[in-house]
Design an enzyme around this catalytic site. Sequence first.
Site, PDB file in Angstrom:
ATOM      1  N   GLY A  66     -38.700 -59.363 -16.611  1.00 46.62           N
ATOM      2  CA  GLY A  66     -37.605 -59.883 -15.677  1.00 46.62           C
ATOM      3  C   GLY A  66     -36.543 -60.231 -16.479  1.00 46.62           C
ATOM      4  O   GLY A  66     -36.582 -61.204 -17.635  1.00 46.62           O
ATOM      5  N   PHE A  67     -35.315 -59.670 -16.206  1.00 49.40           N
ATOM      6  CA  PHE A  67     -34.264 -59.737 -17.165  1.00 49.40           C
ATOM      7  C   PHE A  67     -33.169 -60.021 -16.467  1.00 49.40           C
ATOM      8  O   PHE A  67     -32.166 -59.516 -16.377  1.00 49.40           O
ATOM      9  CB  PHE A  67     -33.903 -58.396 -17.828  1.00 49.40           C
ATOM     10  CG  PHE A  67     -33.361 -58.563 -19.304  1.00 49.40           C
ATOM     11  CD1 PHE A  67     -33.902 -59.626 -20.374  1.00 49.40           C
ATOM     12  CD2 PHE A  67     -32.340 -57.961 -19.438  1.00 49.40           C
ATOM     13  CE1 PHE A  67     -33.219 -59.804 -21.355  1.00 49.40           C
ATOM     14  CE2 PHE A  67     -31.570 -58.217 -20.834  1.00 49.40           C
ATOM     15  CZ  PHE A  67     -32.023 -59.090 -21.726  1.00 49.40           C
ATOM     16  N   ALA A  69     -31.184 -64.114 -14.897  1.00 48.94           N
ATOM     17  CA  ALA A  69     -30.482 -65.188 -15.546  1.00 48.94           C
ATOM     18  C   ALA A  69     -31.224 -65.506 -16.765  1.00 48.94           C
ATOM     19  O   ALA A  69     -31.068 -65.798 -17.828  1.00 48.94           O
ATOM     20  CB  ALA A  69     -30.167 -66.323 -14.515  1.00 48.94           C
ATOM     21  N   GLY A 101     -34.434 -64.253 -18.067  1.00 45.81           N
ATOM     22  CA  GLY A 101     -34.743 -63.266 -18.848  1.00 45.81           C
ATOM     23  C   GLY A 101     -33.589 -63.100 -20.169  1.00 45.81           C
ATOM     24  O   GLY A 101     -33.817 -63.222 -21.401  1.00 45.81           O
ATOM     25  N   LYS A 128     -42.568 -69.925 -10.816  1.00 44.71           N
ATOM     26  CA  LYS A 128     -43.393 -71.035 -10.135  1.00 44.71           C
ATOM     27  C   LYS A 128     -44.440 -70.487  -9.279  1.00 44.71           C
ATOM     28  O   LYS A 128     -45.473 -70.985  -8.718  1.00 44.71           O
ATOM     29  CB  LYS A 128     -42.480 -71.778  -9.399  1.00 44.71           C
ATOM     30  CG  LYS A 128     -41.773 -72.838 -10.252  1.00 44.71           C
ATOM     31  CD  LYS A 128     -40.243 -73.135  -9.806  1.00 44.71           C
ATOM     32  CE  LYS A 128     -39.086 -72.045 -10.090  1.00 44.71           C
ATOM     33  NZ  LYS A 128     -37.854 -72.444  -9.696  1.00 44.71           N
ATOM     34  N   VAL A 185     -40.867 -76.514 -14.143  1.00 48.18           N
ATOM     35  CA  VAL A 185     -40.601 -77.647 -13.498  1.00 48.18           C
ATOM     36  C   VAL A 185     -39.597 -78.209 -14.252  1.00 48.18           C
ATOM     37  O   VAL A 185     -39.627 -78.534 -15.690  1.00 48.18           O
ATOM     38  CB  VAL A 185     -41.716 -78.738 -13.471  1.00 48.18           C
ATOM     39  CG1 VAL A 185     -41.550 -80.064 -12.656  1.00 48.18           C
ATOM     40  CG2 VAL A 185     -42.909 -78.000 -12.837  1.00 48.18           C
ATOM     41  N   GLY A 204     -26.297 -68.694 -11.932  1.00 46.73           N
ATOM     42  CA  GLY A 204     -27.496 -68.262 -12.386  1.00 46.73           C
ATOM     43  C   GLY A 204     -28.656 -69.654 -12.088  1.00 46.73           C
ATOM     44  O   GLY A 204     -29.585 -69.722 -12.852  1.00 46.73           O
ATOM     45  N   LYS A 259     -42.839 -76.822  -7.394  1.00 47.63           N
ATOM     46  CA  LYS A 259     -42.885 -77.887  -8.633  1.00 47.63           C
ATOM     47  C   LYS A 259     -43.795 -78.845  -8.320  1.00 47.63           C
ATOM     48  O   LYS A 259     -44.498 -79.428  -9.618  1.00 47.63           O
ATOM     49  CB  LYS A 259     -41.396 -78.320  -9.050  1.00 47.63           C
ATOM     50  CG  LYS A 259     -40.647 -76.914  -9.363  1.00 47.63           C
ATOM     51  CD  LYS A 259     -38.958 -77.710  -9.477  1.00 47.63           C
ATOM     52  CE  LYS A 259     -37.943 -76.383  -9.987  1.00 47.63           C
ATOM     53  NZ  LYS A 259     -36.675 -76.486  -9.883  1.00 47.63           N
ATOM     54  N   GLY A 296     -30.487 -73.341 -15.049  1.00 44.32           N
ATOM     55  CA  GLY A 296     -29.468 -72.714 -16.001  1.00 44.32           C
ATOM     56  C   GLY A 296     -30.163 -71.756 -16.963  1.00 44.32           C
ATOM     57  O   GLY A 296     -31.080 -72.322 -17.302  1.00 44.32           O
TER      58      GLY A 296
END
Length: 331
Positions: free
Chosen positions: A10-11, A13, A15, A121, A148, A203, A221, A313
């Site tokens: 997963g690349f 935000a 990654g 998650k 979380v 992101g 979460k 972020g």
Amino acid sequence: MKTVCCSILGFGAIGQGVAEVLLKKKEYLENIGLEVKVVAVVDSKGATINPEGVDLANCLARKRTDGTVALENLSGVEVIQSVAHDLVIETTPTNIRTGGAGLQNMFAAFQTGKDVITSNKGPLTLKYRELMEAAKVAGSHFRFEATVGGSMPIINLSNEVLAGNKVKSVKGILNGTCNYILTRMLEERASYNDILAESMQLGIAETDPTYDVEGIDTACKLVILANAIFGLDATYSDVEVTGITKVTPEALEMAYERGHVIKLIGEVSRERIHVAPRLVPINHPLAVGGTLNVASVETELAGEITVTGKGAGPIETASAILSDLIAIYGN
Ligand SMILES: NC(=O)C1=CN([C@@H]2O[C@H](COP(=O)(O)OP(=O)(O)OC[C@H]3O[C@@H](n4cnc5c(N)ncnc54)[C@H](O)[C@@H]3O)[C@@H](O)[C@H]2O)C=CC1
Ligand SMILES: N[C@@H](CC=O)C(=O)O
Ligand code: NA
């Protein structure tokens, strides 16, 4: 020097945030005796692989210009099964219906004896017990502080720093996007749709932002906290969920005139798991703004302990992934 070979699956935000943090912290990691070598990066279109270590700066540049890092047509599971490495950093999109690619990646990682650190998650919301069991059988480390509260320490705080201190409840703001929207709707009278679009650009929103605004992300979460801190066997259906889509600018202003802000508050205890917009007095510790998250942990021996920090972020979330990595491989 200990060398840790890892993949980033997963690349987007997060990654990319992990890649940037690994580049920025290379020297620090070497000073504590760790060489972190990324041997594969995978996005939805394919993989970049180099057993000697992929060039992360080049991956970041190619992702920006070409929209993908794909040089080989391999999935996350194929990379896990065919490329030798120690650690899978799993940052594919959260999917709470099927667990998505993340669930398959995690099971494949444990089946091949790899450690996993994740911000995803979905798998933990759907199959917490099974994943913990698979990690245990494999003798693998499995850490997920980033799932979380992003950078805000909450899982490791409750389980490690507060060890021996029974946690009675956790209550707070666990979604940065909703907090950002509610804060800016009140303070700048900005439009809901504009701020949501901006959150996606920054992101901080989920790949599917309805997860944020409908309270689904906070509910996930809370499920993770219920299982990881309280030792429950909770899933999404155990959570009472209301999001922020019906919160109007007028309601926010009326509350403010009466000394309150409206916040999306999640709360988990052994008895009840719920998330809904609630009135919070303006000077209350839970009344934090912007993308901040906050959690008040009610403990048996130490009373209430409240933490706050950036809940979303790329770099902020990657900081939690970095701390998990150091917790596993540092001295
Ligand atoms: N954005 C944030 O601030 C935070 C996000 N998270 C979680 O981190 C994960 C990643 O979030 P973002 O980076 O924001 O999402 P994103 O949508 O920006 O990136 C997702 C990435 O996964 C890739 N991908 C999709 N399907 C794939 C597959 N089958 N195999 C390999 N790669 C695949 C996409 O190409 C993209 O590169 C999510 O699970 C999210 O819930 C957790 C904490 C904070
Ligand atoms: N979309 C989430 C990201 C972190 O989990 C949020 O806004 O909090
Ligand atoms: Na966290």
